[in-house]
Design a protein around this motif. Structure first.
Motif, PDB file in Angstrom:
ATOM      1  N   MET A  52       0.859  -1.181   0.000  1.00  0.00           N
ATOM      2  CA  MET A  52       0.000   0.000   0.000  1.00  0.00           C
ATOM      3  C   MET A  52       0.901   1.238   0.000  1.00  0.00           C
ATOM      4  N   MET A  53       0.454   2.276  -0.699  1.00  0.00           N
ATOM      5  CA  MET A  53       1.237   3.508  -0.736  1.00  0.00           C
ATOM      6  C   MET A  53       1.292   4.113   0.658  1.00  0.00           C
ATOM      7  N   HIS A  54       2.510   4.471   1.079  1.00  0.00           N
ATOM      8  CA  HIS A  54       2.706   5.064   2.400  1.00  0.00           C
ATOM      9  C   HIS A  54       2.044   6.441   2.448  1.00  0.00           C
ATOM     10  N   ALA A  55       1.465   6.779   3.582  1.00  0.00           N
ATOM     11  CA  ALA A  55       0.702   8.025   3.729  1.00  0.00           C
ATOM     12  C   ALA A  55       1.501   9.276   3.376  1.00  0.00           C
ATOM     13  N   THR A  56       2.798   9.258   3.615  1.00  0.00           N
ATOM     14  CA  THR A  56       3.592  10.452   3.310  1.00  0.00           C
ATOM     15  C   THR A  56       3.787  10.656   1.821  1.00  0.00           C
ATOM     16  N   ARG A  57       3.563   9.632   1.006  1.00  0.00           N
ATOM     17  CA  ARG A  57       3.817   9.724  -0.437  1.00  0.00           C
ATOM     18  C   ARG A  57       2.714  10.434  -1.211  1.00  0.00           C
ATOM     19  N   TYR A  58       1.529  10.547  -0.632  1.00  0.00           N
ATOM     20  CA  TYR A  58       0.421  11.197  -1.337  1.00  0.00           C
ATOM     21  C   TYR A  58       0.795  12.618  -1.745  1.00  0.00           C
ATOM     22  N   TYR A  59       1.540  13.294  -0.879  1.00  0.00           N
ATOM     23  CA  TYR A  59       1.926  14.673  -1.172  1.00  0.00           C
ATOM     24  C   TYR A  59       2.845  14.769  -2.380  1.00  0.00           C
ATOM     25  N   GLU A  60       3.651  13.756  -2.629  1.00  0.00           N
ATOM     26  CA  GLU A  60       4.493  13.732  -3.824  1.00  0.00           C
ATOM     27  C   GLU A  60       3.625  13.661  -5.084  1.00  0.00           C
ATOM     28  N   TYR A  61       2.554  12.896  -5.028  1.00  0.00           N
ATOM     29  CA  TYR A  61       1.639  12.781  -6.161  1.00  0.00           C
ATOM     30  C   TYR A  61       0.894  14.095  -6.383  1.00  0.00           C
ATOM     31  N   PHE A  62       0.512  14.765  -5.294  1.00  0.00           N
ATOM     32  CA  PHE A  62      -0.134  16.066  -5.433  1.00  0.00           C
ATOM     33  C   PHE A  62       0.823  17.052  -6.085  1.00  0.00           C
ATOM     34  N   GLU A  63       2.086  17.016  -5.677  1.00  0.00           N
ATOM     35  CA  GLU A  63       3.077  17.938  -6.249  1.00  0.00           C
ATOM     36  C   GLU A  63       3.309  17.647  -7.730  1.00  0.00           C
ATOM     37  N   ASP A  64       3.405  16.368  -8.099  1.00  0.00           N
ATOM     38  CA  ASP A  64       3.572  16.023  -9.515  1.00  0.00           C
ATOM     39  C   ASP A  64       2.373  16.502 -10.337  1.00  0.00           C
ATOM     40  N   ALA A  65       1.172  16.320  -9.794  1.00  0.00           N
ATOM     41  CA  ALA A  65      -0.027  16.785 -10.498  1.00  0.00           C
ATOM     42  C   ALA A  65      -0.039  18.311 -10.587  1.00  0.00           C
ATOM     43  N   PHE A  66       0.415  18.998  -9.534  1.00  0.00           N
ATOM     44  CA  PHE A  66       0.482  20.457  -9.575  1.00  0.00           C
ATOM     45  C   PHE A  66       1.465  20.920 -10.642  1.00  0.00           C
ATOM     46  N   LEU A  67       2.596  20.250 -10.766  1.00  0.00           N
ATOM     47  CA  LEU A  67       3.569  20.626 -11.794  1.00  0.00           C
ATOM     48  C   LEU A  67       2.999  20.425 -13.193  1.00  0.00           C
ATOM     49  N   ASP A  68       2.167  19.386 -13.382  1.00  0.00           N
ATOM     50  CA  ASP A  68       1.486  19.206 -14.671  1.00  0.00           C
ATOM     51  C   ASP A  68       0.519  20.364 -14.918  1.00  0.00           C
ATOM     52  N   TRP A  69      -0.232  20.749 -13.887  1.00  0.00           N
ATOM     53  CA  TRP A  69      -1.170  21.870 -13.993  1.00  0.00           C
ATOM     54  C   TRP A  69      -0.414  23.153 -14.323  1.00  0.00           C
ATOM     55  N   LEU A  70       0.704  23.346 -13.644  1.00  0.00           N
ATOM     56  CA  LEU A  70       1.527  24.529 -13.878  1.00  0.00           C
ATOM     57  C   LEU A  70       2.111  24.517 -15.293  1.00  0.00           C
ATOM     58  N   ALA A  71       2.505  23.342 -15.785  1.00  0.00           N
ATOM     59  CA  ALA A  71       3.069  23.226 -17.137  1.00  0.00           C
ATOM     60  C   ALA A  71       2.066  23.701 -18.188  1.00  0.00           C
ATOM     61  N   ALA A  72       0.783  23.458 -17.964  1.00  0.00           N
ATOM     62  CA  ALA A  72      -0.250  23.892 -18.907  1.00  0.00           C
ATOM     63  C   ALA A  72      -0.382  25.418 -18.936  1.00  0.00           C
ATOM     64  N   ARG A  73       0.233  26.080 -17.956  1.00  0.00           N
ATOM     65  CA  ARG A  73       0.185  27.543 -17.873  1.00  0.00           C
ATOM     66  C   ARG A  73       1.539  28.190 -18.153  1.00  0.00           C
ATOM     67  N   GLY A  74       2.477  27.419 -18.654  1.00  0.00           N
ATOM     68  CA  GLY A  74       3.783  27.966 -18.994  1.00  0.00           C
ATOM     69  C   GLY A  74       4.923  27.323 -18.241  1.00  0.00           C
ATOM     70  N   GLY A  75       4.622  26.627 -17.153  1.00  0.00           N
ATOM     71  CA  GLY A  75       5.630  25.860 -16.447  1.00  0.00           C
ATOM     72  C   GLY A  75       6.369  26.594 -15.344  1.00  0.00           C
ATOM     73  N   TYR A  76       7.078  25.811 -14.576  1.00  0.00           N
ATOM     74  CA  TYR A  76       7.835  26.320 -13.439  1.00  0.00           C
ATOM     75  C   TYR A  76       8.940  27.271 -13.902  1.00  0.00           C
ATOM     76  N   ASP A  77       9.583  26.958 -15.034  1.00  0.00           N
ATOM     77  CA  ASP A  77      10.637  27.839 -15.540  1.00  0.00           C
ATOM     78  C   ASP A  77      10.086  29.237 -15.819  1.00  0.00           C
ATOM     79  N   ARG A  78       8.904  29.316 -16.401  1.00  0.00           N
ATOM     80  CA  ARG A  78       8.297  30.626 -16.681  1.00  0.00           C
ATOM     81  C   ARG A  78       8.012  31.372 -15.378  1.00  0.00           C
TER      82      ARG A  78
END
Length: 124
Positions: free
Chosen positions: A17-43
């Motif tokens: 089972m995925m460890h409880a602390t790992r959920y935040y890593e998935y949220f961050e990866d999804a946020f970076l995808d959301w951010l990429a659709a708006r120009g990305g972290y570099d922008r």
């Protein structure tokens, strides 16, 4: 925006089972995808801004397991002047609710809270 992210062995405990602390890593990866659709972290950085986490939380509904591919939907819940609160709805097979996370990010420039750049406040 929906990100599809696999649960890998390094994210799991001995019961597969995925460890409880790992959920935040998935949220961050999804946020970076959301951010990429708006120009990305570099922008964001080119505009002289960065984001820091102020508040985070997770409601667990069903365990994520090794081999699952999780669909994580990212959506702004609140957009303020200097902060944005995101909701991350995590589902297995895009149906079964696994978890719901919320993270509030504060925009900073030169170590101080600053107005959010337009890339975060306008639809993609």
């Amino acid at each position: 925006m929906i990100s599809h992210l696999p649960v890998r062995p390094r994210h799991c405990d001995a019961q597969a089972m995925m460890h409880a602390t790992r959920y935040y890593e998935y949220f961050e990866d999804a946020f970076l995808d959301w951010l990429a659709a708006r120009g990305g972290y570099d922008r964001l950085r080119q505009e002289g801004a960065d984001l820091v986490v102020k508040v985070s939380g997770c409601e667990h509904h069903s365990p994520a397991r090794l081999g699952d591919v999780l669909a994580v939907e990212s959506a702004p819940a609140r957009v303020g002047t200097t902060s944005i609160t995101m909701t991350f709805t995590m589902r297995r097979a895009e149906e079964e609710l696994v978890a719901v996370g919320t993270i509030t990010y504060v925009c900073v420039r030169d170590g101080r809270a600053a107005p959010l750049p337009a890339m975060l406040t306008t639809p993609a």
